[in-house]
Write a protein that holds these residues in place. Sequence first.
Motif, mmCIF file in Angstrom:
data_model
loop_
_atom_site.group_PDB
_atom_site.id
_atom_site.type_symbol
_atom_site.label_atom_id
_atom_site.label_comp_id
_atom_site.label_asym_id
_atom_site.label_seq_id
_atom_site.Cartn_x
_atom_site.Cartn_y
_atom_site.Cartn_z
ATOM 1 N N ALA A 81 0.835 -1.208 0.000
ATOM 2 C CA ALA A 81 0.000 0.000 0.000
ATOM 3 C C ALA A 81 0.867 1.254 0.000
ATOM 4 N N VAL A 82 1.954 1.224 0.746
ATOM 5 C CA VAL A 82 2.875 2.370 0.794
ATOM 6 C C VAL A 82 3.511 2.594 -0.577
ATOM 7 N N ILE A 83 3.955 1.507 -1.223
ATOM 8 C CA ILE A 83 4.552 1.613 -2.553
ATOM 9 C C ILE A 83 3.541 2.154 -3.560
ATOM 10 N N ALA A 84 2.287 1.725 -3.418
ATOM 11 C CA ALA A 84 1.246 2.164 -4.352
ATOM 12 C C ALA A 84 1.038 3.677 -4.300
ATOM 13 N N ASN A 85 1.348 4.305 -3.175
ATOM 14 C CA ASN A 85 1.251 5.764 -3.093
ATOM 15 C C ASN A 85 2.142 6.429 -4.126
ATOM 16 N N GLY A 86 3.375 5.917 -4.254
ATOM 17 C CA GLY A 86 4.289 6.468 -5.239
ATOM 18 C C GLY A 86 3.829 6.219 -6.662
ATOM 19 N N VAL A 87 3.244 5.046 -6.901
ATOM 20 C CA VAL A 87 2.719 4.725 -8.231
ATOM 21 C C VAL A 87 1.585 5.685 -8.600
ATOM 22 N N ILE A 88 0.716 5.941 -7.631
ATOM 23 C CA ILE A 88 -0.404 6.856 -7.869
ATOM 24 C C ILE A 88 0.102 8.265 -8.160
ATOM 25 N N ALA A 135 -6.144 2.249 4.284
ATOM 26 C CA ALA A 135 -7.100 3.362 4.333
ATOM 27 C C ALA A 135 -6.449 4.647 3.826
ATOM 28 N N GLY A 136 -5.184 4.842 4.180
ATOM 29 C CA GLY A 136 -4.455 6.015 3.697
ATOM 30 C C GLY A 136 -4.326 6.011 2.185
ATOM 31 N N LEU A 137 -4.101 4.833 1.609
ATOM 32 C CA LEU A 137 -4.020 4.721 0.155
ATOM 33 C C LEU A 137 -5.353 5.086 -0.501
ATOM 34 N N ALA A 138 -6.447 4.610 0.091
ATOM 35 C CA ALA A 138 -7.777 4.920 -0.451
ATOM 36 C C ALA A 138 -8.070 6.422 -0.365
ATOM 37 N N LEU A 139 -7.589 7.060 0.697
ATOM 38 C CA LEU A 139 -7.798 8.500 0.867
ATOM 39 C C LEU A 139 -6.902 9.310 -0.067
ATOM 40 N N LYS A 140 -5.741 8.754 -0.386
ATOM 41 C CA LYS A 140 -4.765 9.474 -1.218
ATOM 42 C C LYS A 140 -5.309 9.753 -2.620
ATOM 43 N N LEU A 141 -6.079 8.836 -3.171
ATOM 44 C CA LEU A 141 -6.595 8.999 -4.534
ATOM 45 C C LEU A 141 -7.415 10.279 -4.712
ATOM 46 N N PRO A 142 -8.476 10.489 -3.922
ATOM 47 C CA PRO A 142 -9.259 11.721 -4.116
ATOM 48 C C PRO A 142 -8.487 12.977 -3.732
ATOM 49 N N LEU A 143 -7.631 12.881 -2.701
ATOM 50 C CA LEU A 143 -6.851 14.058 -2.314
ATOM 51 C C LEU A 143 -5.848 14.435 -3.392
ATOM 52 N N ASN A 144 -5.216 13.429 -3.997
ATOM 53 C CA ASN A 144 -4.320 13.707 -5.117
ATOM 54 C C ASN A 144 -5.048 14.435 -6.245
ATOM 55 N N ALA A 145 -6.225 13.901 -6.609
ATOM 56 C CA ALA A 145 -7.003 14.522 -7.687
ATOM 57 C C ALA A 145 -7.346 15.972 -7.345
ATOM 58 N N CYS A 187 0.829 16.389 -4.902
ATOM 59 C CA CYS A 187 1.048 15.051 -4.333
ATOM 60 C C CYS A 187 1.555 15.154 -2.898
ATOM 61 N N ALA A 188 2.456 16.123 -2.668
ATOM 62 C CA ALA A 188 3.008 16.309 -1.329
ATOM 63 C C ALA A 188 1.922 16.777 -0.356
ATOM 64 N N ALA A 189 1.037 17.675 -0.833
ATOM 65 C CA ALA A 189 -0.054 18.144 0.023
ATOM 66 C C ALA A 189 -0.975 17.000 0.407
ATOM 67 N N ALA A 190 -1.297 16.141 -0.562
ATOM 68 C CA ALA A 190 -2.134 14.980 -0.275
ATOM 69 C C ALA A 190 -1.443 14.036 0.696
ATOM 70 N N THR A 191 -0.142 13.839 0.511
ATOM 71 C CA THR A 191 0.624 12.977 1.415
ATOM 72 C C THR A 191 0.632 13.527 2.829
ATOM 73 N N ALA A 192 0.834 14.833 2.956
ATOM 74 C CA ALA A 192 0.874 15.449 4.287
ATOM 75 C C ALA A 192 -0.448 15.258 5.021
ATOM 76 N N LEU A 193 -1.564 15.528 4.340
ATOM 77 C CA LEU A 193 -2.875 15.363 4.972
ATOM 78 C C LEU A 193 -3.132 13.901 5.351
ATOM 79 N N THR A 194 -2.828 12.997 4.426
ATOM 80 C CA THR A 194 -3.056 11.577 4.677
ATOM 81 C C THR A 194 -2.227 11.087 5.854
#
Length: 461
Positions: free
Chosen positions: A24-31, A165-175, A192-199
């Motif tokens: 899930a952590v790796i998938a954050n970078g892919v997204i 759960a963080g990965l699922a939240l990252k998608l809409p925040l990234n968008a 991407c960094a802003a979404a990461t910080a919030l997540t």
Amino acid sequence: MTENRQDNRRILALAWPILVGQLAVIANGVIDTAMTSRFSATDLAALAIGASVYVSIFVGLNGVLSALSPLIGQLFGAQRHEQVGAEVRQGVWLALFLTLGGGVLLLFPQPLLSIAHASPELAEKASSYLRILALALPATFGFRIYASLNTAIGRPKMVMALQVAGLALKLPLNALFIFGGFGIPAMGGPGCAAATALTTWMALLAALAVLRSDPSYRPFRLFAGGLGKPKWAAQRELLRLGIPMGLSYLIEVTAFTFMALFIARLGANAVAGHQIIANFATVLYMLPLSMASATGTLVAQAIGAGSHADARRIGMAGIRLAALLSVSTGCAVWLARDLIVRAYTPDPVIIAAALPLFVYIAFYQLFDSVQVTTAFVLRAYKIAVIPTVMYAVALWGIGLGGGYLLGLDPLGISPQPLRGAAGFWLGNSASLALVAAGLLWYLRIVQRHAGRERTTSRELA
């Protein structure tokens, strides 16, 4: 045989949630990469530069903080529950100190970015990305402490749940932050960094809520008397184990980084083929890494309980299991190599550059699984300095040095099949084989020494 089966079941039961969480952590970078590529090529380039700087800083500092896991594991195995809470509080202090150092580098990244010789526009976007991530650093380290505690006491499932759960939240925040919306301007790569910080902050708050509400954490008295003061003896013990651990992670990362830089001299197609293999190898590495983490945890608990025979048996069971799984994975990858590389790219030139490198995946996986599991077992014994020296000599000397001689052939003696990226992968595989053999040899010495100490203490008693 029965004990071995039980050990295997315990290791696998602890490893699979760790594996899912790591994926899930790796998938954050892919997204981040996939979504930013749809915004602009400039932002994608800035993301690549910023992420490489961030990973270099984060991996080293996070490695230092990883010393908590074996220390807590031993305390938990010894049933010294209140001392677990004290160790966690000292870990918080260490995280704060590391945040100060890492935060300065992220807030003022110009010296590091100058290495890339990027254009002013790229440098500015990469700087924005890194400055936003500086805000996430305290939460990132805080969650690392939570993960270390849960892994050390054999409860990684909640960590996994929060990471997914963080990965699922990252998608809409990234968008939202990359493309803009609801009054928020489009930020591109820095979004991407802003979404990461919030997540990350939300994950930390959720972790704190679990620690306060779940009664199973009460014996550790995590919040007893507040944070207290830093105890320098405890900080020294954390740093004595954490600094070489952080350096070993940094050595592994830089070995791959310089591999890519050297291969880039051979042209875009060569480095593109290498990048596909390197990316896929990173995903595969999560399996032995999860096995290593689970094995190290159980070994640390056994050592804390004073059962060195169990520690030795569990450690060897974990190494054997990781090797067996890696061989199976390597064979499956070899058989499916054509499908795998075509999933990455339709370009026939890049496919032709990548396919020959798959032969190294099987050997690479075997050696990598053995070395990482053995290293984690040694860390359970609070040993990290000698392994770090082995990493430096093998990965930088044999891996990079040998790969340079074979791949770029400056002396004109390298066989034709080994010139190019193949030479670097052979050098890297050979270095990991050397590290695996060296660590296994050193583990035997450590286990015999621990067994003799246990026998002597019983005789004196």
